[in-house]
Structure formats: structure tokens, C-alpha cells
Scaffold this motif. Sequence first.
Motif, PDB file in Angstrom:
ATOM      1  N   UNK A  16      45.145 -57.989  34.513  1.00 40.28           N
ATOM      2  CA  UNK A  16      43.270 -57.911  33.908  1.00 40.28           C
ATOM      3  C   UNK A  16      44.448 -56.700  32.643  1.00 40.28           C
ATOM      4  N   UNK A  17      42.952 -56.754  31.349  1.00 41.60           N
ATOM      5  CA  UNK A  17      42.795 -56.313  30.578  1.00 41.60           C
ATOM      6  C   UNK A  17      41.800 -54.659  30.180  1.00 41.60           C
ATOM      7  N   UNK A  18      42.688 -53.946  29.222  1.00 46.49           N
ATOM      8  CA  UNK A  18      41.524 -53.081  28.953  1.00 46.49           C
ATOM      9  C   UNK A  18      42.216 -52.425  27.261  1.00 46.49           C
ATOM     10  N   UNK A  19      41.250 -52.158  26.690  1.00 44.91           N
ATOM     11  CA  UNK A  19      41.253 -51.001  25.858  1.00 44.91           C
ATOM     12  C   UNK A  19      41.451 -49.737  24.833  1.00 44.91           C
ATOM     13  N   UNK A  20      41.892 -48.877  25.165  1.00 45.96           N
ATOM     14  CA  UNK A  20      42.123 -47.613  24.925  1.00 45.96           C
ATOM     15  C   UNK A  20      41.857 -47.280  23.430  1.00 45.96           C
ATOM     16  N   UNK A  21      40.710 -46.115  23.121  1.00 45.82           N
ATOM     17  CA  UNK A  21      40.355 -45.352  21.668  1.00 45.82           C
ATOM     18  C   UNK A  21      40.576 -44.033  21.971  1.00 45.82           C
ATOM     19  N   UNK A  65      55.268 -56.029  24.770  1.00 47.72           N
ATOM     20  CA  UNK A  65      54.635 -57.433  25.471  1.00 47.72           C
ATOM     21  C   UNK A  65      54.235 -57.737  25.805  1.00 47.72           C
ATOM     22  N   UNK A  66      53.269 -56.530  26.157  1.00 43.39           N
ATOM     23  CA  UNK A  66      52.076 -56.230  27.003  1.00 43.39           C
ATOM     24  C   UNK A  66      50.958 -55.640  26.393  1.00 43.39           C
ATOM     25  N   UNK A  67      51.646 -53.971  25.766  1.00 38.33           N
ATOM     26  CA  UNK A  67      50.925 -53.411  24.687  1.00 38.33           C
ATOM     27  C   UNK A  67      50.939 -53.936  23.467  1.00 38.33           C
ATOM     28  N   UNK A  68      49.820 -53.152  22.801  1.00 40.63           N
ATOM     29  CA  UNK A  68      50.014 -53.063  21.799  1.00 40.63           C
ATOM     30  C   UNK A  68      48.815 -52.010  20.486  1.00 40.63           C
ATOM     31  N   UNK A  69      49.483 -50.889  20.147  1.00 38.26           N
ATOM     32  CA  UNK A  69      49.406 -50.111  19.887  1.00 38.26           C
ATOM     33  C   UNK A  69      48.516 -50.679  18.208  1.00 38.26           C
ATOM     34  N   UNK A  70      47.617 -49.458  17.644  1.00 39.75           N
ATOM     35  CA  UNK A  70      47.433 -50.417  16.459  1.00 39.75           C
ATOM     36  C   UNK A  70      46.271 -48.632  16.011  1.00 39.75           C
ATOM     37  N   UNK A  71      46.259 -48.593  15.098  1.00 41.98           N
ATOM     38  CA  UNK A  71      45.431 -47.670  14.229  1.00 41.98           C
ATOM     39  C   UNK A  71      44.317 -47.683  12.792  1.00 41.98           C
ATOM     40  N   UNK A  72      42.989 -47.136  12.354  1.00 47.23           N
ATOM     41  CA  UNK A  72      42.912 -47.634  11.651  1.00 47.23           C
ATOM     42  C   UNK A  72      42.630 -45.641  10.994  1.00 47.23           C
ATOM     43  N   UNK A  73      43.264 -45.802   9.994  1.00 45.93           N
ATOM     44  CA  UNK A  73      43.695 -44.260   9.386  1.00 45.93           C
ATOM     45  C   UNK A  73      42.256 -43.379   8.999  1.00 45.93           C
ATOM     46  N   UNK A  79      43.953 -47.065  18.973  1.00 49.89           N
ATOM     47  CA  UNK A  79      44.052 -47.638  19.752  1.00 49.89           C
ATOM     48  C   UNK A  79      45.249 -48.288  21.088  1.00 49.89           C
ATOM     49  N   UNK A  80      44.701 -48.831  22.133  1.00 51.61           N
ATOM     50  CA  UNK A  80      46.171 -49.261  22.639  1.00 51.61           C
ATOM     51  C   UNK A  80      45.711 -50.313  23.674  1.00 51.61           C
ATOM     52  N   UNK A  81      45.240 -51.377  22.864  1.00 52.33           N
ATOM     53  CA  UNK A  81      45.208 -52.792  24.014  1.00 52.33           C
ATOM     54  C   UNK A  81      46.289 -53.165  25.153  1.00 52.33           C
ATOM     55  N   UNK A  82      45.969 -53.015  26.325  1.00 45.93           N
ATOM     56  CA  UNK A  82      47.001 -53.178  27.497  1.00 45.93           C
ATOM     57  C   UNK A  82      46.215 -53.958  28.557  1.00 45.93           C
ATOM     58  N   UNK A  83      47.016 -55.793  28.283  1.00 46.74           N
ATOM     59  CA  UNK A  83      47.044 -57.022  28.569  1.00 46.74           C
ATOM     60  C   UNK A  83      48.167 -56.946  29.963  1.00 46.74           C
ATOM     61  N   UNK A  84      47.975 -57.837  31.039  1.00 48.19           N
ATOM     62  CA  UNK A  84      48.948 -58.395  31.327  1.00 48.19           C
ATOM     63  C   UNK A  84      49.646 -56.887  32.797  1.00 48.19           C
ATOM     64  N   UNK A  85      48.729 -55.989  33.045  1.00 46.47           N
ATOM     65  CA  UNK A  85      48.581 -54.841  33.746  1.00 46.47           C
ATOM     66  C   UNK A  85      48.829 -54.787  34.877  1.00 46.47           C
ATOM     67  N   UNK A  86      49.433 -53.847  35.378  1.00 45.90           N
ATOM     68  CA  UNK A  86      50.141 -54.041  36.328  1.00 45.90           C
ATOM     69  C   UNK A  86      50.079 -52.660  37.494  1.00 45.90           C
TER      70      UNK A  86
END
Length: 115
Positions: A16-21, A65-73, A79-86
Amino acid sequence: QVHVVESGGGLVQPGGSLRLSCAASGSISEIVAMRWYRQAPEKQREMVAHITSGGNTVYKDSVKGRFTISRDIAKNTVYLQMNSLKPEDTAVYFCNFIGPGGAYWGQGTQVTVSS
């Protein structure tokens, strides 16, 4: 005084996936970099992802390849988009803002990956 708050954790099934802020508020004049860390029970805290104010990123090998970090300055938010969670991703996730005055931590948000 800088206040940092994480959100978005929870229970998710493997795959599954989760998005952290994470948002920072208060007297923070400049953000140099933002990071996500995690700490599993009885383990040391480890850095998961890092992003600079210019957008350069670094990831822990096991999440590439599973997590993506992004920001809104403008919003002082990361943010941390987490896919294919283990199941091994289960941990308390903390964000960290780095500025001229030092590093600021949030209280963490629990992520549990389990069927």
C-alpha cells in the motif's frame, strides 16, 4: 520558537501507500534542507530521505524507487510519498528542518505496515 508537526501516518497493508506531511511554523527565517527519518522499535534512528531548498534529493538505498520526498518552500512543508510499503518500513517517522539557527524536529508519526 519553531513548531514542527508531522501527519499522515497510519496502518496500511503491504504494497500500500501513504503520504506523510510535515509543516514548520514560527521563527524560521531560512530552510536549508529538510529530512525524513524513521526509528523502528529497538533500532537507531535512520535518515530516509533528504531534500535541499534547491530540490536536490538523497534517499536511503532500501527506499529508492518507492519513496519520494518533495517540499513546498512557501508553505514550509515537506512531504514523503511512500509506495509499495513493506513490513520493514514500520517505524515512527520524524521530519527535520535545517536552518541557520539549527535543526528542528517534530514529534513523529507512526507508520505500521501489516496485513
